[in-house]
Design an enzyme around this catalytic site. Structure first.
Site, PDB file in Angstrom:
ATOM      1  CG  ASP A 128      35.412  39.664  43.546  1.00 18.19           C
ATOM      2  OD1 ASP A 128      36.323  39.956  42.730  1.00 18.19           O
ATOM      3  OD2 ASP A 128      34.561  38.784  43.332  1.00 18.19           O
ATOM      4  CG  ASN A 165      34.934  41.370  39.971  1.00 14.39           C
ATOM      5  OD1 ASN A 165      35.603  41.044  38.996  1.00 14.39           O
ATOM      6  ND2 ASN A 165      34.075  40.551  40.559  1.00 14.39           N
ATOM      7  CG  HIS A 173      33.593  33.098  35.710  1.00 10.23           C
ATOM      8  ND1 HIS A 173      34.166  32.259  34.764  1.00 10.23           N
ATOM      9  CD2 HIS A 173      33.732  34.352  35.216  1.00 10.23           C
ATOM     10  CE1 HIS A 173      34.649  32.973  33.762  1.00 10.23           C
ATOM     11  NE2 HIS A 173      34.396  34.243  33.999  1.00 10.23           N
ATOM     12  CG  ASP A 174      31.736  34.626  40.956  1.00  5.22           C
ATOM     13  OD1 ASP A 174      31.770  35.853  41.023  1.00  5.22           O
ATOM     14  OD2 ASP A 174      32.764  33.926  40.803  1.00  5.22           O
ATOM     15  CB  THR A 176      32.394  34.058  44.221  1.00  9.16           C
ATOM     16  OG1 THR A 176      31.868  35.166  44.988  1.00  9.16           O
ATOM     17  CG2 THR A 176      31.541  32.833  44.444  1.00  9.16           C
ATOM     18  CG  PHE A 200      40.331  38.957  38.674  1.00  2.76           C
ATOM     19  CD1 PHE A 200      39.537  39.022  39.810  1.00  2.76           C
ATOM     20  CD2 PHE A 200      41.119  40.056  38.347  1.00  2.76           C
ATOM     21  CE1 PHE A 200      39.512  40.179  40.594  1.00  2.76           C
ATOM     22  CE2 PHE A 200      41.096  41.203  39.122  1.00  2.76           C
ATOM     23  CZ  PHE A 200      40.299  41.267  40.246  1.00  2.76           C
ATOM     24  CG  ASN A 201      38.163  35.252  41.979  1.00  5.41           C
ATOM     25  OD1 ASN A 201      37.974  36.465  41.937  1.00  5.41           O
ATOM     26  ND2 ASN A 201      37.181  34.375  41.831  1.00  5.41           N
ATOM     27  CG  ASP A 248      31.268  38.192  42.688  1.00  3.87           C
ATOM     28  OD1 ASP A 248      31.732  38.660  41.642  1.00  3.87           O
ATOM     29  OD2 ASP A 248      31.963  37.580  43.517  1.00  3.87           O
TER      30      ASP A 248
HETATM   31  O1  RIB Z   1      37.957  35.164  36.925  1.00  5.22           O
HETATM   32  C1  RIB Z   1      36.591  35.251  37.238  1.00  5.22           C
HETATM   33  C2  RIB Z   1      36.404  35.623  38.668  1.00  5.22           C
HETATM   34  O2  RIB Z   1      37.029  36.891  38.935  1.00  5.22           O
HETATM   35  C3  RIB Z   1      34.921  35.827  39.027  1.00  5.22           C
HETATM   36  O3  RIB Z   1      34.718  35.474  40.369  1.00  5.22           O
HETATM   37  C4  RIB Z   1      34.740  37.300  38.837  1.00  5.22           C
HETATM   38  O4  RIB Z   1      33.656  37.811  39.621  1.00  5.22           O
HETATM   39  C5  RIB Z   1      36.050  37.837  39.344  1.00  5.22           C
HETATM   40  O5  RIB Z   1      35.984  37.882  40.779  1.00  5.22           O
HETATM   41 CA    CA Z   2      33.778  37.181  41.859  1.00  2.00          CA
END
Ligand code: RIB
Ligand code: CA
Length: 309
Positions: A8, A37, A240-241, A126, A167-168, A13
């Site tokens: 996303d 996102n 993160h990703d 991701t 979030f994801n 990402d």
């Molecule tokens: O919480 C972090 C995740 O949520 C990451 O993958 C960021 O890109 C969003 O998608």
């Molecule tokens: Ca992401």
């Protein structure tokens, strides 16, 4: 190591895409995009821009425009981000020159993983898991065909979008629960616990600024550091990703993992989207995932240097 990325594209990402294309040990064979996102059309545009900047010729197909069941994120994006300039539509990357392929991402994922020629291909996710949940609903036999899912999501400790949820998984909790309960052969979850254990610093950014891709990655990481500095008074930020992609190339990345039964809350007023990692010693339900709890910052930095410079 061949893999498909479902993303996303937001800033981390994009860095994962740079690293996937740049690392000599990795072969990104296809990309699918999902609402997360930012809205899907921006996710797809950001994805094409990242792949073009990295010089990749990888097919991109667009997927779900909204969550599996709900009409929108649990809190609409414009409300969620109202005080934040963080997730702007664009990432400041040059205009895309490539175009998204015809055909929806979900039937593509079904056809791709039902093809025996792709029996070795890992799926990395991701973003929210809407596309994979739809693909599994369309073709349940995918459960036996996808050899491994590596997914950035969840938190065993505090969340980010809420105290309980990352979030994801929060953005589409029904999809996350459907995927994690489907019985996939191997699931590796990279939650906030792992990504926050190896934050990147200004010095890491400077070390990446040796070419166009590394400089773009450094700029995106600095943006995250500046955003976090304002919010958390820290001079480092979790990215993160790319950690999911790093794990493919460096299985030694994670220094602590747990095999556990995992599930995702889909109804809680305060806990919606929470990843539940059952580490109770009497283990009432069999483990269905490997959950990474801590990563080596040294290995992560080595990977990023190999992949981006
Ligand atoms: O919480 C972090 C995740 O949520 C990451 O993958 C960021 O890109 C969003 O998608
Ligand atoms: Ca992401």
């Amino acid at each position: 190591m061949r893999f498909v990325l479902d993303c996303d594209t937001g800033s981390d990402d994009a860095i994962a895409i740079f690293a996937a294309v740049g690392h000599p040990g990795l072969d990104l064979v296809a990309v699918t995009t999902v609402n997360g996102n930012v809205a899907l059309e921006h996710v797809t545009d950001n994805t094409l821009r990242a792949l073009d900047l990295a010089g990749a010729d990888v097919p991109v197909r667009a997927g779900a425009v909204r969550p599996l069941v709900r009409p929108d994120l649990p809190v609409p994006r414009h409300v969620l981000n109202k005080d934040s300039a963080f997730q702007k539509h664009g990432l400041g990357l040059p205009e895309a020159v490539s175009a998204v392929r015809d055909g929806h991402a979900v039937p593509f994922l079904v056809d791709f993983f039902m093809d025996a020629a792709n029996a070795d291909v890992t799926l990395v996710a991701t973003g929210p898991l809407t596309n994979l949940a739809l693909a599994l609903a369309l073709e349940p036999r995918l459960v036996e065909r996808i050899p491994r899912l590596v997914v950035m999501g969840g938190a065993h400790g505090n969340g980010n979008v809420t105290v309980a949820a990352e979030f994801n998984f929060w953005a589409d909790p029904e999809a996350a629960e459907a995927v994690l309960s489907a019985g996939l052969r191997e699931v590796v979850i990279v939650p906030l616990d792992a990504t926050h254990s190896a934050p990147l610093t200004e010095a890491d950014c400077s070390a990446l600024e040796v070419n166009a891709v590394g400089t773009a990655a450094a700029s995106l990481i600095r943006h995250r550091i500046e955003t976090d500095r304002a919010a958390h008074a820290t001079a480092a930020a979790p990215v993160h990703d790319p950690m999911c992609v790093a794990y493919l190339a460096r299985p030694d990345l994670f220094t602590a993992t747990v095999e556990a039964h995992v599930s995702v809350e889909t109804a809680g007023a305060r806990t919606l989207g929470q990843l539940l990692v059952d580490t109770r010693p009497w283990k009432p339900e069999p483990a269905n995932a490997t959950v990474a709890l801590r990563a080596s910052a040294e290995v992560y930095r080595e990977f990023l240097a190999e992949a981006l410079t």
